[in-house]
Design an enzyme around this catalytic site. Structure first.
Site, short mmCIF file in Angstrom:
data_model
loop_
_atom_site.label_atom_id
_atom_site.label_comp_id
_atom_site.label_asym_id
_atom_site.label_seq_id
_atom_site.Cartn_x
_atom_site.Cartn_y
_atom_site.Cartn_z
CD GLU A 1 -54.17 -1.16 39.76
OE1 GLU A 1 -54.89 -1.45 38.79
OE2 GLU A 1 -52.94 -1.33 39.76
CE1 TYR B 1 -47.78 -5.48 37.31
CE2 TYR B 1 -49.17 -3.60 37.86
CZ TYR B 1 -48.80 -4.92 38.05
OH TYR B 1 -49.47 -5.70 38.98
CD GLU C 1 -51.42 -5.11 41.84
OE1 GLU C 1 -51.30 -5.00 40.60
OE2 GLU C 1 -52.50 -5.16 42.43
CG ASP D 1 -56.16 -9.07 35.28
OD1 ASP D 1 -56.65 -9.61 34.28
OD2 ASP D 1 -54.93 -9.09 35.54
C1 BDP Z 1 -53.23 -4.21 38.40
C2 BDP Z 1 -54.34 -4.83 39.21
C3 BDP Z 1 -54.31 -6.36 39.20
C4 BDP Z 1 -53.92 -6.88 37.86
C5 BDP Z 1 -52.52 -6.37 37.53
C6 BDP Z 1 -52.04 -6.86 36.15
O1 BDP Z 1 -54.37 -4.35 40.53
O2 BDP Z 1 -55.56 -6.85 39.61
O3 BDP Z 1 -53.97 -8.27 37.79
O4 BDP Z 1 -52.51 -4.98 37.53
O5 BDP Z 1 -52.36 -6.22 35.16
O6 BDP Z 1 -53.80 -3.30 37.57
O7 BDP Z 1 -51.37 -7.88 36.10
#
Ligand code: BDP
Length: 590
Positions: A408, A468, A504, A168
């Site tokens: 990941e 997320y 994250e 990304d």
């Molecule tokens: C995760 C990744 C990261 C992405 C993030 C996203 O580690 O590089 O930018 O999610 O989707 O999958 O914002």
């Protein structure tokens, strides 16, 4: 090789600045003899990505080959020395010629490489340096690349990005960090590795591993000092490598808020003549995982900070001192104490500043989103080699407490990931890293699609998860997302009994969008999401920290999911704060 420095035995010239540049869309440069010199399309600034500098050439999304050249005057007084050229990083593959002779090639982006050029340059004259750069990645580069036809073969055309990437962030190209010409003496110190082991609250064992470029018998003087010298001794040795062990007392440890550093100087004497010396900053500290905690110098620490990117308007991934200073100043303002170099090694200047400012760093190998359908022997080889080069570069930084050996894996959610092959792969990657450095912790941030049976958990010292819920899963439902997360985290803890770092979590947020109700993309939504996640994380005694995704908005490959950038920054790409920045400052000040 050690980072080039200027001292009585070593000269150094920074040859960054304006270079000449030419695009090679048809990969014909070598056939046409561009290595002998070429008529340029343009000038370009080094360091810097080519993507955002040259709009007249339409390079924003360019993937392929390009050429750089510059005439460099090498002074007369560099004669009788060994001469070297160093690129702090070029993305990705590169090939270097000097005065039309091939000097060497490099196939590892994000990391420095040096070539000895004593025989290639003429001192007291201009010398022509030519470099070809290719940012096309493949199955066996780290990170892995992708071609658009893969998306069709893999039956996931809706994942297709332009430029094609498995990750990304854009696969920018160019000379991303400074370039140097430097000299060493004929007999010189090639490498210094410093390992410390605390023996008390103010004492430490020190193991110095030195490499000298030649097999000789000589003397070394080792000095460690802050304002006063705390250690100064002479050692004799034979050969081209030496292990020297000693103990130092009355030292102040390196830690958060009190990043005490010492200057280590090694001076090399051959037949009573001083031939080389090298100084670097070191710190004394110890990091370990114990039960549910991570201990720095025996005391538990809780990490608060970010996953970051090297990304800035116009510079792209190019190193610049302004954003280095700015980012640290914002991290201090917001009360962060740590960050991860997601998803690749950052410039060495970043780690030096982390050493001085007392930040904990998780230093990442760019094995981002490995797709095990495409992993082959070549991938494994590059991955191990990359890890080795990263550890070789960053081994002496007290700020670096852990290596992230990837990020990941199996983002594509392939069920075959669990058939044992990936486990074997990761076992080898972890083993390799542990043999190279047994003093730091190892981890790999895991994604929801790899889930709680991800083989990386088996080998990690602490567990890193990127989640997320309330964004990609259960969009718009923060409270429900937090419930799902709590169950999953408890399950992970019960299964592995290893502390968990949230590497994250975050939401895309358009600065200036507001809403009273929970509404994705608004500043209020991001702020609440972060607050609720942190509330949960702080209620779990097995959680060792929280890294918000991301420090700042960053450019991405084009896709309908992204409005030019990934907007999960707590700061915008130009580093203005969003609402969440104030929320975090409040939470992190407690
Ligand atoms: C995760 C990744 C990261 C992405 C993030 C996203 O580690 O590089 O930018 O999610 O989707 O999958 O914002």
């Amino acid at each position: 090789m050690l980072k080039p420095r200027l001292n009585n035995h070593r000269n150094l010239i920074d040859i960054s600045g304006i270079w000449k540049f030419k695009i090679d869309k048809n990969n014909e440069g070598e056939k046409k003899g561009w290595n002998e010199g070429f008529s340029a399309d343009s000038e370009i600034a080094v360091p810097g990505s080519w993507n955002e500098q040259l709009d007249n050439l339409d390079l924003l999304h360019y993937v392929g080959k390009a050429w750089y050249t510059k005439d460099i005057f090498v002074p007369k007084n560099f004669k009788d020395k060994k001469l070297w050229i160093r690129f702090d990083s070029v993305d990705y593959h590169s090939k270097v010629w000097i005065n039309d002779r091939l000097v060497g090639t490099n196939d590892f982006g994000y990391l420095p490489f040096d070539f000895e050029i004593t025989e290639f340059v003429q001192c007291g004259k201009e010398n022509l340096i030519v470099l070809s750069v290719d940012n096309q990645l493949s199955d066996d580069t780290i990170p892995q690349g992708i071609n658009t036809h893969y998306y069709v073969d893999e039956k996931r055309p809706r994942d297709e990005t332009f430029p094609a990437a498995r990750f990304d962030f854009p696969p920018n190209g160019g000379i991303h960090r400074p370039v140097y010409i430097y000299t060493t003496s004929l007999i010189f110190i090639e490498d210094i590795a410093v390992k410390t082991k605390l023996t008390g609250p103010s004492s430490s064992k020190v193991l110095l591993q030195l490499n000298i470029n030649e097999n000789i018998s000589c003397e070394l003087v080792v000095n460690i000092s802050d304002n006063n010298s705390i250690f100064n001794e002479k050692f004799k040795y034979n050969g081209n490598s030496a292990d020297i062990e000693f103990e130092v007392n009355n030292i102040d440890l390196w830690g958060l808020g009190n990043p005490n550093l010492y200057k280590l100087t090694v001076t090399l004497f051959n037949e009573n003549e001083e031939v080389d010396s090298y100084s670097l900053q070191i710190g004394f500290r110890e990091i370990e995982v114990k039960n549910k905690q991570i201990l720095l110098n025996g005391k538990p620490v809780y990490m608060q900070g970010f996953g970051k990117h090297e990304d800035f308007p116009v510079f792209g991934k190019g190193f610049n001192y302004q954003s280095l200073v700015k980012d640290f100043s914002l991290m201090k303002w917001i009360k962060a104490n740590s960050f991860r170099t997601s998803h690749y090694p950052y410039a060495e200047e970043v780690l030096e500043m982390a050493d001085r400012e007392g930040f904990l760093v998780i230093d990442e190998v760019p094995a981002v989103s490995l797709d095990f359908r495409k992993v082959n022997g070549g991938t494994l080889k590059s991955h191990k080699e990359f890890t080795k080069k990263l550890i070789a570069r960053d081994k002496n930084h007290p700020s670096v407490i852990a290596w992230a050996l990837g990020n990941e894996p199996n983002l594509v959610g392939n069920p075959d990931y669990f058939n044992g092959e990936a486990e074997k792969y990761w076992k080898e990657i972890f083993q390799n890293a542990r043999e190279l450095d047994s003093t730091r912790l190892l981890t790999v941030p895991n994604c929801q699609k790899a889930g709680i049976n991800d083989p990386v958990f088996l080998f990690s010292d602490f567990i890193s998860i990127n989640r997320y819920y309330g964004w990609y899963e259960h969009p718009g439902q923060i409270e429900y997302g937090v419930e799902v997360l709590e169950k999953e985290m408890d399950e992970i803890w019960n299964k592995y009994h290893k502390p968990i770092l949230m590497t994250e979590f975050g939401t895309d947020t358009i600065a200036g969008e507001h809403s009273i109700s929970d509404q994705m993309f608004t500043e209020e939504y991001q702020s609440k999401f972060i607050e609720k996640y942190i509330e949960l994380l702080r209620s779990k005694d097995y959680v060792i920290g929280e890294h918000v995704w991301n420090f700042a908005d960053f450019r991405t490959p084009q896709h309908f999911r992204r409005v030019i950038m990934n907007r999960k920054g707590v700061f915008t790409r130009t580093r203005e704060p969003k609402l969440a920045a104030f929320k975090l400052k409040e939470l992190w000040s407690k």
